[in-house]
Design an enzyme around this catalytic site. Structure first.
Site, PDB file in Angstrom:
ATOM      1  N   THR A  40       0.838  -1.208   0.000  1.00 16.56           N
ATOM      2  CA  THR A  40       0.000   0.000   0.000  1.00 16.56           C
ATOM      3  C   THR A  40       0.872   1.257   0.000  1.00 16.56           C
ATOM      4  O   THR A  40       0.590   2.231  -0.697  1.00 16.56           O
ATOM      5  CB  THR A  40      -0.893   0.010   1.268  1.00 16.56           C
ATOM      6  OG1 THR A  40      -1.639  -1.190   1.272  1.00 16.56           O
ATOM      7  CG2 THR A  40      -1.817   1.195   1.305  1.00 16.56           C
ATOM      8  N   HIS A  43       2.226   1.877  -3.346  1.00 19.14           N
ATOM      9  CA  HIS A  43       1.209   2.509  -4.203  1.00 19.14           C
ATOM     10  C   HIS A  43       1.166   4.013  -3.956  1.00 19.14           C
ATOM     11  O   HIS A  43       1.069   4.802  -4.895  1.00 19.14           O
ATOM     12  CB  HIS A  43      -0.185   1.931  -3.899  1.00 19.14           C
ATOM     13  CG  HIS A  43      -0.482   0.670  -4.646  1.00 19.14           C
ATOM     14  ND1 HIS A  43      -0.830   0.683  -5.979  1.00 19.14           N
ATOM     15  CD2 HIS A  43      -0.490  -0.622  -4.260  1.00 19.14           C
ATOM     16  CE1 HIS A  43      -1.038  -0.564  -6.375  1.00 19.14           C
ATOM     17  NE2 HIS A  43      -0.830  -1.378  -5.355  1.00 19.14           N
TER      18      HIS A  43
END
Ligand code: NAD
Ligand code: ZN
Length: 351
Positions: A40, A43
């Site tokens: 995450t 990202h």
């Protein structure tokens, strides 16, 4: 204090000085001793389409895998004390919504995630609700502090509900050997399963899967996973599939290789809608599909604690932690993960 901050609507992260957090009466103040990078965070660093869509608060201190020492407690804090070594559950829940009251806090209707919805843990001090501070044994090595969060994802995928379904003697496939897939193999190794068949594209991760204890490791690009499972299971298929890649092709394989009546835990996040043949792969197969998000609060944490007391398990988890990098080199750490050279990267609080 220093913090790794998303300051702009474009790729990259910055190290900034920010104000010290103020704790509420039900919070504890954690001095971060170790953190780790999750996909995450990559990202958010890359500013992928997912991040553009999901991140609403900028500037945002990133990071949700972190652990440290409690140095202050709010006036209503009851159990957690100054000096405790705590790991942080990244999902902040309200405790009062329908889901929370039904014992499913991990799908709280008002869920907020550190480093995604609110300021996170790649900094020096964080205000953490007492409920989210999981007290570790003092003797637990620091390196296992922050990785209990993704380890909890792996354990949750294997044991998704109360009244744990026994996996001993079962044949299990793990599709995708990133950090969480590899952690799952380490967990399965302690569960007396019959056979672990792993599938992974990256050669270094396939090697690790083998070292940690997968019996058969498949390269799904060059080999036919479905054929291999067929011959390894007398044509029955596997009892349990842990889908940990998020690849559309692997999700389809998961439904193909699960035995009728078997279970598929879906943890990997596909980047697109996935179409499946419900008649063939779910209904007439009587397949059980579980969506896995976060960790069960807090039985999963208790399972993780027990696992971390096992020497072989500890040594397998150490193999997954391929790098320890000063947090000031956050860009370098992100690049290593993006290139899949690193698997799990710990961040040391060196600013
Ligand atoms: P990761 O994304 O690095 O792991 C995925 C692995 O799958 C990679 O090693 C990749 O090489 C491999 N892979 C890609 N295509 C494949 C294919 N067709 N067959 C087999 N392997 C393939 O990192 P991770 O942290 O282990 O995360 C795994 C997945 O879980 C990601 O999709 C991530 O977004 C998701 N995730 C979900 C939750 C949740 O709560 N549901 C939490 C954390 C992460
Ligand atoms: Zn709730």
């Amino acid at each position: 204090m220093y913090a790794v901050v998303k300051t702009r609507y474009q790729p990259g992260l910055d190290i900034c000085t920010v104000d010290y957090p103020k704790i509420g009466e039900k919070d504890v103040l954690v001095k971060v001793r170790v953190a780790s990078i999750c996909g995450t965070d990559v990202h958010i660093w890359k500013w992928s389409n997912w991040a553009k869509d999901r991140i609403k608060k900028i500037p945002l201190i990133v990071g949700h895998e972190f652990a440290g020492e409690v140095i202050e407690t709010g006036s209503s804090v009851e159990k957690v004390a100054t000096g405790d070594f705590v790991s942080v559950e990244s999902h902040i829940v309200d405790g009062t919504c329908y889901q929370c009251r039904m014992g499913r806090m991990h799908v709280c209707r008002n869920l907020k995630i550190f480093g995604v919805d609110i300021d996170g843990g790649f900094t020096e001090y964080v205000a953490v609700p007492e409920l989210n501070a999981w007290i570790n044994d003092e003797s637990l090595p620091l390196e296992f502090g922050s990785i209990q969060e993704p380890l909890g994802n792996a354990v949750h995928a294997i044991f998704p509900y109360d009244g744990h379904e026994d996996v001993s003697g079962k044949k299990v496939a793990v599709l995708g050997c990133g950090p969480i897939g590899l952690m799952s193999i380490a967990v399965l190794k302690e569960m007396d399963v019959d056979k672990i068949i792993a599938s992974e594209i990256a050669p270094n991760r396939r090697t690790l899967a083998k070292e940690i204890g997968a019996d058969i490791v498949v390269n799904p690009i060059e080999e036919d996973l479905v054929d291999i499972i067929d011959s390894e299971t007398d044509g029955n298929g596997v009892d349990l599939v842990l889908e940990m890649s998020g690849a559309t092709s692997a999700i389809k394989q998961a439904l193909e290789i699960v035995t009728p009546g078997g279970r598929v835990s879906l943890l990997g996040l596909p980047g697109e809608e996935v179409s499946i043949d419900l008649n063939r792969h779910v209904i007439f197969k009587s397949a059980r599909l579980f969506g896995i998000t976060g960790r069960r609060m807090f039985d999963t944490w208790k399972q993780v604690r027990r696992l971390l007391s096992i020497p072989r398990f500890r040594s397998n988890i150490r193999k997954i932690i391929t790098h320890k990098i000063p947090i000031r080199d956050i860009d370098k750490a992100m690049e290593l993960i993006a290139k899949k050279e690193a698997v799990k990267v710990l961040l040391e609080p060196k600013w």
